[in-house]
Design a protein around this motif. Sequence first.
Motif, PDB file in Angstrom:
ATOM      1  N   ILE A  33     -12.898   9.199  -6.535  1.00 49.57           N
ATOM      2  CA  ILE A  33     -12.086   8.136  -5.964  1.00 49.57           C
ATOM      3  C   ILE A  33     -10.795   7.959  -6.755  1.00 49.57           C
ATOM      4  O   ILE A  33     -10.796   8.017  -7.987  1.00 49.57           O
ATOM      5  CB  ILE A  33     -12.880   6.811  -5.896  1.00 49.57           C
ATOM      6  CG1 ILE A  33     -12.069   5.750  -5.141  1.00 49.57           C
ATOM      7  CG2 ILE A  33     -13.276   6.327  -7.282  1.00 49.57           C
ATOM      8  CD1 ILE A  33     -12.846   4.492  -4.850  1.00 49.57           C
ATOM      9  N   ASN A  34      -9.685   7.822  -6.031  1.00 46.30           N
ATOM     10  CA  ASN A  34      -8.360   7.707  -6.653  1.00 46.30           C
ATOM     11  C   ASN A  34      -8.064   8.914  -7.541  1.00 46.30           C
ATOM     12  O   ASN A  34      -7.437   8.807  -8.589  1.00 46.30           O
ATOM     13  CB  ASN A  34      -8.252   6.410  -7.458  1.00 46.30           C
ATOM     14  CG  ASN A  34      -6.820   5.948  -7.644  1.00 46.30           C
ATOM     15  OD1 ASN A  34      -5.964   6.169  -6.795  1.00 46.30           O
ATOM     16  ND2 ASN A  34      -6.549   5.302  -8.756  1.00 46.30           N
ATOM     17  N   SER A  35      -8.546  10.076  -7.102  1.00 43.22           N
ATOM     18  CA  SER A  35      -8.381  11.338  -7.838  1.00 43.22           C
ATOM     19  C   SER A  35      -8.929  11.249  -9.263  1.00 43.22           C
ATOM     20  O   SER A  35      -8.402  11.868 -10.195  1.00 43.22           O
ATOM     21  CB  SER A  35      -6.909  11.773  -7.851  1.00 43.22           C
ATOM     22  OG  SER A  35      -6.471  12.077  -6.548  1.00 43.22           O
ATOM     23  N   GLY A  36     -10.010  10.480  -9.419  1.00 41.91           N
ATOM     24  CA  GLY A  36     -10.634  10.358 -10.733  1.00 41.91           C
ATOM     25  C   GLY A  36      -9.923   9.416 -11.676  1.00 41.91           C
ATOM     26  O   GLY A  36     -10.352   9.230 -12.815  1.00 41.91           O
ATOM     27  N   GLN A  37      -8.843   8.786 -11.216  1.00 38.36           N
ATOM     28  CA  GLN A  37      -8.055   7.890 -12.064  1.00 38.36           C
ATOM     29  C   GLN A  37      -8.634   6.469 -11.977  1.00 38.36           C
ATOM     30  O   GLN A  37      -7.969   5.527 -11.561  1.00 38.36           O
ATOM     31  CB  GLN A  37      -6.595   7.931 -11.633  1.00 38.36           C
ATOM     32  CG  GLN A  37      -5.990   9.325 -11.768  1.00 38.36           C
ATOM     33  CD  GLN A  37      -4.613   9.439 -11.159  1.00 38.36           C
ATOM     34  OE1 GLN A  37      -3.667   9.906 -11.783  1.00 38.36           O
ATOM     35  NE2 GLN A  37      -4.476   9.029  -9.910  1.00 38.36           N
ATOM     36  N   ALA A  68      -5.911  13.425   6.725  1.00 39.95           N
ATOM     37  CA  ALA A  68      -6.883  14.506   6.559  1.00 39.95           C
ATOM     38  C   ALA A  68      -7.230  14.745   5.097  1.00 39.95           C
ATOM     39  O   ALA A  68      -8.192  15.461   4.804  1.00 39.95           O
ATOM     40  CB  ALA A  68      -6.339  15.798   7.170  1.00 39.95           C
ATOM     41  N   HIS A  69      -6.469  14.145   4.174  1.00 31.68           N
ATOM     42  CA  HIS A  69      -6.668  14.415   2.753  1.00 31.68           C
ATOM     43  C   HIS A  69      -7.469  13.293   2.100  1.00 31.68           C
ATOM     44  O   HIS A  69      -7.127  12.115   2.204  1.00 31.68           O
ATOM     45  CB  HIS A  69      -5.327  14.576   2.054  1.00 31.68           C
ATOM     46  CG  HIS A  69      -4.553  15.762   2.521  1.00 31.68           C
ATOM     47  ND1 HIS A  69      -3.177  15.799   2.608  1.00 31.68           N
ATOM     48  CD2 HIS A  69      -4.978  16.980   2.970  1.00 31.68           C
ATOM     49  CE1 HIS A  69      -2.788  16.973   3.074  1.00 31.68           C
ATOM     50  NE2 HIS A  69      -3.875  17.700   3.293  1.00 31.68           N
ATOM     51  N   GLN A  70      -8.514  13.689   1.390  1.00 31.63           N
ATOM     52  CA  GLN A  70      -9.374  12.719   0.715  1.00 31.63           C
ATOM     53  C   GLN A  70      -8.882  12.383  -0.687  1.00 31.63           C
ATOM     54  O   GLN A  70      -9.136  11.294  -1.199  1.00 31.63           O
ATOM     55  CB  GLN A  70     -10.798  13.276   0.635  1.00 31.63           C
ATOM     56  CG  GLN A  70     -11.424  13.522   2.008  1.00 31.63           C
ATOM     57  CD  GLN A  70     -12.602  14.467   1.940  1.00 31.63           C
ATOM     58  OE1 GLN A  70     -12.648  15.364   1.107  1.00 31.63           O
ATOM     59  NE2 GLN A  70     -13.570  14.267   2.833  1.00 31.63           N
ATOM     60  N   LEU A  71      -8.191  13.309  -1.316  1.00 34.61           N
ATOM     61  CA  LEU A  71      -7.629  13.109  -2.646  1.00 34.61           C
ATOM     62  C   LEU A  71      -6.135  13.354  -2.611  1.00 34.61           C
ATOM     63  O   LEU A  71      -5.664  14.292  -1.940  1.00 34.61           O
ATOM     64  CB  LEU A  71      -8.256  14.055  -3.684  1.00 34.61           C
ATOM     65  CG  LEU A  71      -9.638  13.726  -4.230  1.00 34.61           C
ATOM     66  CD1 LEU A  71     -10.719  14.040  -3.202  1.00 34.61           C
ATOM     67  CD2 LEU A  71      -9.889  14.515  -5.514  1.00 34.61           C
ATOM     68  N   GLY A  72      -5.407  12.522  -3.330  1.00 29.84           N
ATOM     69  CA  GLY A  72      -3.973  12.722  -3.486  1.00 29.84           C
ATOM     70  C   GLY A  72      -3.671  13.327  -4.845  1.00 29.84           C
ATOM     71  O   GLY A  72      -4.564  13.805  -5.556  1.00 29.84           O
ATOM     72  N   MET A 100      -4.870   5.342   3.167  1.00 33.98           N
ATOM     73  CA  MET A 100      -5.987   4.572   3.714  1.00 33.98           C
ATOM     74  C   MET A 100      -6.747   3.848   2.602  1.00 33.98           C
ATOM     75  O   MET A 100      -7.134   2.686   2.759  1.00 33.98           O
ATOM     76  CB  MET A 100      -6.932   5.490   4.501  1.00 33.98           C
ATOM     77  CG  MET A 100      -6.336   6.017   5.792  1.00 33.98           C
ATOM     78  SD  MET A 100      -7.456   7.137   6.681  1.00 33.98           S
ATOM     79  CE  MET A 100      -8.789   6.007   7.096  1.00 33.98           C
ATOM     80  N   LEU A 101      -6.938   4.513   1.465  1.00 32.04           N
ATOM     81  CA  LEU A 101      -7.615   3.882   0.340  1.00 32.04           C
ATOM     82  C   LEU A 101      -6.727   2.817  -0.299  1.00 32.04           C
ATOM     83  O   LEU A 101      -7.204   1.748  -0.696  1.00 32.04           O
ATOM     84  CB  LEU A 101      -8.002   4.940  -0.692  1.00 32.04           C
ATOM     85  CG  LEU A 101      -8.768   4.440  -1.923  1.00 32.04           C
ATOM     86  CD1 LEU A 101     -10.122   3.876  -1.517  1.00 32.04           C
ATOM     87  CD2 LEU A 101      -8.940   5.564  -2.938  1.00 32.04           C
ATOM     88  N   ALA A 102      -5.438   3.098  -0.391  1.00 31.90           N
ATOM     89  CA  ALA A 102      -4.511   2.113  -0.949  1.00 31.90           C
ATOM     90  C   ALA A 102      -4.496   0.851  -0.110  1.00 31.90           C
ATOM     91  O   ALA A 102      -4.455  -0.271  -0.631  1.00 31.90           O
ATOM     92  CB  ALA A 102      -3.111   2.712  -1.054  1.00 31.90           C
ATOM     93  N   ALA A 130       0.831  -1.209   0.000  1.00 35.39           N
ATOM     94  CA  ALA A 130       0.000   0.000   0.000  1.00 35.39           C
ATOM     95  C   ALA A 130       0.860   1.251   0.000  1.00 35.39           C
ATOM     96  O   ALA A 130       0.544   2.248  -0.676  1.00 35.39           O
ATOM     97  CB  ALA A 130      -0.934  -0.008   1.203  1.00 35.39           C
ATOM     98  N   THR A 131       1.950   1.216   0.740  1.00 39.75           N
ATOM     99  CA  THR A 131       2.855   2.367   0.786  1.00 39.75           C
ATOM    100  C   THR A 131       3.476   2.626  -0.572  1.00 39.75           C
ATOM    101  O   THR A 131       3.553   3.776  -1.042  1.00 39.75           O
ATOM    102  CB  THR A 131       3.952   2.130   1.836  1.00 39.75           C
ATOM    103  OG1 THR A 131       3.342   1.931   3.114  1.00 39.75           O
ATOM    104  CG2 THR A 131       4.902   3.311   1.914  1.00 39.75           C
ATOM    105  N   LEU A 132       3.930   1.572  -1.229  1.00 40.93           N
ATOM    106  CA  LEU A 132       4.514   1.724  -2.561  1.00 40.93           C
ATOM    107  C   LEU A 132       3.504   2.321  -3.535  1.00 40.93           C
ATOM    108  O   LEU A 132       3.827   3.248  -4.292  1.00 40.93           O
ATOM    109  CB  LEU A 132       4.970   0.365  -3.096  1.00 40.93           C
ATOM    110  CG  LEU A 132       6.346  -0.145  -2.694  1.00 40.93           C
ATOM    111  CD1 LEU A 132       6.575  -1.538  -3.278  1.00 40.93           C
ATOM    112  CD2 LEU A 132       7.441   0.800  -3.177  1.00 40.93           C
ATOM    113  N   ILE A 133       2.281   1.804  -3.509  1.00 46.77           N
ATOM    114  CA  ILE A 133       1.273   2.285  -4.459  1.00 46.77           C
ATOM    115  C   ILE A 133       0.883   3.731  -4.164  1.00 46.77           C
ATOM    116  O   ILE A 133       0.661   4.524  -5.090  1.00 46.77           O
ATOM    117  CB  ILE A 133       0.051   1.349  -4.446  1.00 46.77           C
ATOM    118  CG1 ILE A 133       0.453  -0.027  -4.984  1.00 46.77           C
ATOM    119  CG2 ILE A 133      -1.097   1.924  -5.268  1.00 46.77           C
ATOM    120  CD1 ILE A 133      -0.583  -1.104  -4.799  1.00 46.77           C
ATOM    121  N   SER A 134       0.831   4.105  -2.901  1.00 49.22           N
ATOM    122  CA  SER A 134       0.556   5.505  -2.571  1.00 49.22           C
ATOM    123  C   SER A 134       1.622   6.422  -3.145  1.00 49.22           C
ATOM    124  O   SER A 134       1.318   7.519  -3.629  1.00 49.22           O
ATOM    125  CB  SER A 134       0.481   5.681  -1.050  1.00 49.22           C
ATOM    126  OG  SER A 134      -0.717   5.157  -0.531  1.00 49.22           O
TER     127      SER A 134
END
Length: 479
Positions: A275-279, A317-321, A99-101, A87-91
Motif C-alpha cells: 500500500i502506498n508503494s510500501g511508503q 489500471a495501476h495498483q502501485l505508483g 483512487m487511494l489518495a 487528492a490530486t496534489l498528493i498523487s
Amino acid sequence: MRTPVKSWDSHWIDGRWVQGSGAIEVTDSHTEEVIATVPEGTAAEVDLAVDAARRAFPAWSATPTKERAAILQAVADGMHERQTELATLISREVGTPFMLANLVQTGLPNVSFSSMAELLDGWEPDSRQGNSIITREPVGVVAAITPWNYPLHQIAAKIAPALAAGCTVVLKPSEVAPLNAFVLMEILDAAAVPAGVVNLVCGTGPVVGEALAAHPGVDMITFTGSTAAGRRVAAVAARTVKKVALELGGKSPLVVLPDADMGNAVLRSLTGCFINSGQTCSALTRLVVPASRAAEVEELAGGFAAFATVGDPFDPAHQLGPLVSALQRDRVRAHISRALDEGARLLAGGVEPPHESGFYVQPTVLGGVTRDMAVAQEEVFGPVLVVQSYDDSGTEQEQDDAAVAVANDTVYGLAAGVFGGDPERALRVARRIRAGQVEVNGGAFNPVAPFGGYRQSGVGRELGSFGFEEYLEVKAIQL
C-alpha cells in the motif's frame, strides 16, 4: 489531472501570508518534473510563528468546547469540498494512486477533524478523586513536524486533537510534499480558525525542525518520521524539557499460523506491504510463516506479486505508483541489492526499473530471509516484502513461541498481524506481539483507535481519545 499547480512564496503566520525567502522545488514523482515551489523557512520565521501561537493561546484555550467543535467540523466540511483537489496534489507529490489518495490520503484527515468535533460533545475537563478536583488543561504551544508519506493525514492527526484540546500550533510540513498543507491553511482560514491558532512555516528539518524543537516558546513537539530523526528531535527538545510525542519507524510482521488459509494470508500480506508503494510506517513488510509451508508461501507470494501493476498514479489500471523521490527510489533499490548479496532469494521484482522515467521500484518479494539480514531488521519504506520462517515441528505452544520470537525480533513495535484458522489461537498470539496495533485475520484499520508504537517505534499515541489526551496536562486541585 496534470494541470498547472500553484506555487507558494509565503508562510502562514498569525492569520496572514508572510513573504518568505528562498525556494524549495516540489517534484512530480511520475514525470520527475518540478511542478511548484514553496518558501524555505528560517529560524526567523519560526520565531514569528511561535510568538503568534503564544499570543493566540489564552483566547483559544478559553474558547468553549462547543465553539471549538463547530470550527473543527467546519474544517472537515471544507476538506470534503476540496477533496478532489487535495487528492490530486498528493498523487502528484507522493505518487499515491489517485483512487487511494481520494479514499485514504484525504478521507482519514477528514475523520481526524470530524471525530475530534464529536469527541468534544459532552467532554468535561474536570473529575473528582477524593478531596481533589482533577482537571485537564491544554499543554500550550505545539510544534508539529510531519512526514511526506501520508502528508495531510499526519498533519490532521496532530492539528485536530491539538486544537480540540485548546492548544495552538506551529506546523512544519515535509518539504518533499508540502503543497497540500498550504491548501489546508486556506481551509482553516475559511473555517474561521482565529489568527495565530495554526501557523505554517515550511522548510527543512535541520533548519526549521531544529529551531522548533529547541525553541523555548514551544511546550510540546509532536513528530512523525524515521527513528533516527526522532532521536534527534527528542535530544534537542530535551534541552528545554518539552513534552515529546514520536511516531517513528516499523518493521511489522504478519504472522501466519500453521492452520491458516495460506492464500488469504499471502494476499493480505502483499496488500499490507505494498500500500502506498510500501511508503507506510505500519506496512506489514515481514511475512512470518511455518517452515514446513515456506516453499508454498514463497511460490504464492512471488506469483501474486508478479501480477501487481505499477505506473502512472492517475491510470486506474495501476495498483502501485512511484516512490516519492529519486533519493527514496535509490535507497529502496540499495536495500534490495544488499539483501541479495546477503543471501536472500529474489521471488519477484528486483532492482531493475519498471519504467524509463519516474521514481519507480518493482514490487519485490524476497525469500529465504534470516533474522540476521539487514532487510529483516531495517525499515525499507518501499514495496519490498520479505518471507521469514519459524520452526513449526513441535507442539502448538512451541509453534506459537517460535512464531512470536521471530515477530518480536526487531527494535521496532509499531504494527503487526496474525492469520490463523482458530480465531482464539490467533488472538492469543496477537496479545504476545509487542506492537501498538495488531490486526487478526485481516481486521480493518480503525481511524479512531490509538495508533503508535512500542520500543523504537515511538512514544505516545495518535488518533481518537488517546491522541486527544496527548495534548492535555493534568492538574490536581486539593480542596
